[in-house]
Design a protein around this motif. Sequence first.
Motif, short mmCIF file in Angstrom:
data_model
loop_
_atom_site.label_atom_id
_atom_site.label_comp_id
_atom_site.label_asym_id
_atom_site.label_seq_id
_atom_site.Cartn_x
_atom_site.Cartn_y
_atom_site.Cartn_z
N GLN A 118 0.83 -1.20 0.00
CA GLN A 118 0.00 0.00 0.00
C GLN A 118 0.87 1.26 0.00
N ALA A 119 1.95 1.21 0.77
CA ALA A 119 2.85 2.35 0.85
C ALA A 119 3.50 2.63 -0.49
N ALA A 120 3.85 1.58 -1.23
CA ALA A 120 4.50 1.76 -2.54
C ALA A 120 3.59 2.50 -3.51
N MET B 32 4.13 -13.53 0.04
CA MET B 32 3.62 -12.30 -0.57
C MET B 32 3.44 -12.54 -2.06
N PRO B 33 2.33 -12.09 -2.65
CA PRO B 33 2.17 -12.25 -4.10
C PRO B 33 3.34 -11.62 -4.85
N THR B 34 3.83 -12.34 -5.83
CA THR B 34 4.97 -11.84 -6.60
C THR B 34 4.65 -10.51 -7.27
N TYR B 35 3.39 -10.34 -7.70
CA TYR B 35 3.01 -9.07 -8.33
C TYR B 35 3.21 -7.91 -7.37
N ASN B 36 2.85 -8.09 -6.10
CA ASN B 36 3.04 -7.03 -5.11
C ASN B 36 4.52 -6.67 -4.97
N VAL B 37 5.37 -7.70 -4.99
CA VAL B 37 6.81 -7.46 -4.92
C VAL B 37 7.27 -6.65 -6.13
N MET B 38 6.70 -6.94 -7.28
CA MET B 38 7.07 -6.20 -8.49
C MET B 38 6.67 -4.74 -8.38
N VAL B 39 5.48 -4.47 -7.83
CA VAL B 39 5.03 -3.08 -7.67
C VAL B 39 5.95 -2.34 -6.70
N ILE B 40 6.31 -2.99 -5.60
CA ILE B 40 7.23 -2.38 -4.65
C ILE B 40 8.56 -2.07 -5.31
N ALA B 41 9.04 -3.01 -6.14
CA ALA B 41 10.31 -2.79 -6.86
C ALA B 41 10.20 -1.62 -7.81
#
Length: 293
Positions: free
Chosen positions: A14-16, A143-152
Amino acid sequence: MAPFFNILLAGVFQAAVLFLVASGLQLIFGVQRIINLACGSIYALGAYFGIFVTSWALSKGLPVHLFPFVLLGAGIVIGLIGIPLERLIRTIYDRPESFQLLLTFAVMLMFQDVLRFFWGADPQQLPNVSMTFGTLSAFGVSMPTYNVMVIAVAVSLAIGMAYFLGKTKTGKILRATAENRETSAAMGINVTRVYVMVFTLGTMLGTIGGALVIPNAAASLEMGVELVVEAFAVVVIGGLGSMKGAAVGALIVGLIRALSAMYYPEAEILAIYAIVLAVLIWKPAGLYGKAEA
């Protein structure tokens, strides 16, 4: 402890997304001294347009694992709406702040009607594509990989903007214009062009944030208003005009929301307001803001 850390990771996601919108808001204010209340509707526009373009691309046979690139591209393209918007905002650069707030609030209301005209009043959502890449797990935390991608993406944009503003010639021109518009113009800087670039970039950050969030959330007419509350909480906490403050403020707000949703959902918004109030009392300029002389 695993559920606790899962909630924290959701807060980081959410923060990203919130950082992308708040950083655009901070950039516009830092250079142009415009408090853009329309940032929420710009975020919603990115979400709706992202759904529209991605759904169309998938219906034409786009491999589903490419949808994040389509969302990112949709956010960038629709962010170009910042160019005509800047021409409208240009008329109030020298007006009082109250007038600026009224105009940008009017733009937000107009955008809500535009969204209703094109996409209707019902919430819109992508097919279930967010789990296409599966999940990442470590030490019992997933954690969903998509969420990790958005954070990245958010981290990469933050680093890129820091380099752009601090190390490049164009970034130095932006900072010089922010410090003194009249002197910059006297030295030959095209202030009008700088303002168009800054406003478009700030708008683009908001539409990218809206586009990237929609695999995990429905797009609705109310999402823009809700985002404005969170974005300005980030600004107050981090400090108006500070990009570092946008990052720290977004992380604080994202984690507070996640923890509140876990332990006491009824106090989710109240908890954010409590932090905002504490910052206003303890450090009115924000954690990284500069106090007015």
